[in-house]
Design a protein around this motif. Structure first.
Motif, PDB file in Angstrom:
ATOM      1  N   PRO A  63       0.849  -1.196   0.000  1.00  0.00           N
ATOM      2  CA  PRO A  63       0.000   0.000   0.000  1.00  0.00           C
ATOM      3  C   PRO A  63       0.886   1.248   0.000  1.00  0.00           C
ATOM      4  N   VAL A  64       0.516   2.246  -0.784  1.00  0.00           N
ATOM      5  CA  VAL A  64       1.320   3.469  -0.875  1.00  0.00           C
ATOM      6  C   VAL A  64       0.434   4.686  -0.636  1.00  0.00           C
ATOM      7  N   VAL A  65       1.068   5.782  -0.257  1.00  0.00           N
ATOM      8  CA  VAL A  65       0.359   7.039  -0.030  1.00  0.00           C
ATOM      9  C   VAL A  65       1.066   8.143  -0.803  1.00  0.00           C
ATOM     10  N   ALA A  66       0.371   9.241  -0.972  1.00  0.00           N
ATOM     11  CA  ALA A  66       0.937  10.381  -1.688  1.00  0.00           C
ATOM     12  C   ALA A  66       2.259  10.797  -1.074  1.00  0.00           C
ATOM     13  N   GLY A  67       3.247  11.023  -1.918  1.00  0.00           N
ATOM     14  CA  GLY A  67       4.569  11.418  -1.459  1.00  0.00           C
ATOM     15  C   GLY A  67       5.513  10.266  -1.222  1.00  0.00           C
ATOM     16  N   ASP A  68       4.978   9.040  -1.216  1.00  0.00           N
ATOM     17  CA  ASP A  68       5.842   7.869  -1.097  1.00  0.00           C
ATOM     18  C   ASP A  68       6.732   7.713  -2.318  1.00  0.00           C
ATOM     19  N   SER A  69       7.837   7.027  -2.126  1.00  0.00           N
ATOM     20  CA  SER A  69       8.670   6.561  -3.232  1.00  0.00           C
ATOM     21  C   SER A  69       9.063   5.119  -2.925  1.00  0.00           C
ATOM     22  N   PHE A  70       9.204   4.316  -3.964  1.00  0.00           N
ATOM     23  CA  PHE A  70       9.728   2.970  -3.802  1.00  0.00           C
ATOM     24  C   PHE A  70      10.665   2.671  -4.959  1.00  0.00           C
ATOM     25  N   GLU A  71      11.401   1.583  -4.836  1.00  0.00           N
ATOM     26  CA  GLU A  71      12.374   1.211  -5.857  1.00  0.00           C
ATOM     27  C   GLU A  71      11.839   0.057  -6.697  1.00  0.00           C
ATOM     28  N   PHE A  72      11.926   0.227  -7.991  1.00  0.00           N
ATOM     29  CA  PHE A  72      11.668  -0.865  -8.934  1.00  0.00           C
ATOM     30  C   PHE A  72      13.015  -1.238  -9.534  1.00  0.00           C
ATOM     31  N   VAL A  73      13.607  -2.275  -8.996  1.00  0.00           N
ATOM     32  CA  VAL A  73      14.962  -2.736  -9.368  1.00  0.00           C
ATOM     33  C   VAL A  73      15.920  -1.565  -9.617  1.00  0.00           C
ATOM     34  N   GLY A  74      15.995  -0.694  -8.622  1.00  0.00           N
ATOM     35  CA  GLY A  74      16.943   0.416  -8.680  1.00  0.00           C
ATOM     36  C   GLY A  74      16.421   1.684  -9.311  1.00  0.00           C
TER      37      GLY A  74
END
Length: 270
Positions: free
Chosen positions: A107-118
């Motif tokens: 689950p993600v929220v506004a302002g989040d960031s995550f990595e997709f294989v770098g």
């Protein structure tokens, strides 16, 4: 429902060595495959039905890793369960909408960031079409997946949100770098162009774009993705603040949000 369509699949090579596949389904919907050749990881954005995605993955020999959802409408999520069952991919979506999305692994929220294989993926809150709508922006690859918020020459109908919300959402997307490719959810561009010229009749760039769209669709070619710079130059919803657009619809002194609301109202009855 059959996923047969006359619009061909298209492949684009993005910065940061990612491959983008524009895949039509359900007649006028688009999904996107985002593939990292170095790792073999693949993400798909919105899944109205699983079969065309499974077929394209098999054709390319790709393994699906992740499913990113922009919003809860059936034509963007109905194939998720089947695709998870066949691939084991993890599902990403808005935490605020978890109650009406398929089960979310991330689950993600506004302002989040995550990595997709770098590769960094930024979450942008874009309510309007629905109140829980999000967009995914990969700055290093200059691409944004906007679903039914910002669309080619248009924006999504306001089913749940308010004009103020959608105007704010589009304003946020308009601040992305102009060379960003906007990957939206539908092949509505010809109809959007026919309406846009009624709002911005003296826009030479819009007239040129309408001719190009007509030629593309005559050859069954997709009109998405589109560059944000082109949207800024031709999309009436991104131009509601401009004096020439306000003058063209007789709202010279109106606030920007009211002008946007009037343009959206006119499109709803066009």
């Amino acid at each position: 429902m059959s996923f047969a369509t006359e619009t061909p699949v298209q492949t684009h090579h993005l910065p940061a060595d990612l491959t983008l596949v524009t895949l039509p389904y359900l007649g006028d919907n688009y999904t996107y495959l985002l593939h990292d050749p170095a790792s073999g990881a693949t993400a798909v954005i919105d899944v109205g039905e699983a079969a065309p995605i499974e077929a394209e993955l098999a054709k390319r020999g790709w393994q699906l890793s992740e499913i990113w959802l922009t919003h809860h409408h059936w034509d963007h999520i109905d194939g998720v369960a089947d695709l998870v069952k066949s691939t084991g991919a993890l599902v990403v979506g808005a935490e605020v909408d978890a109650h009406r999305l398929p089960p979310l692994a991330r689950p993600v929220v506004a302002g989040d960031s995550f990595e997709f294989v770098g590769h960094r993926v930024d979450i942008i809150d874009v309510p309007g079409h629905t109140v829980g709508h999000i967009a995914y922006h990969l700055p290093d690859s200059a691409v944004a997946f906007t679903g039914d918020s910002l669309m080619a020459l248009g924006c999504g109908r306001l089913f749940e949100g308010t004009p103020d919300q959608m105007y704010e959402s589009l304003s946020a997307l308009a601040k992305l770098p102009p060379h960003t490719q906007i990957c939206s959810g539908h092949e509505y561009t010809a109809a959007n162009a026919a309406f846009a010229v009624t709002i911005d009749p003296d826009n030479a760039a819009l007239a040129t774009r309408q001719h190009q769209i007509t030629a593309k669709r005559a050859e069954k070619q997709p009109t998405v993705p589109s560059l944000l710079s082109l949207e800024l130059a031709t999309n009436p919803y991104l131009r509601a603040h401009l004096p020439e657009v306000k003058a063209a619809i007789g709202m010279e002194s109106a606030p920007n949000t009211e002008v946007f609301a009037e343009i959206r109202r006119r499109k709803d009855s066009f």
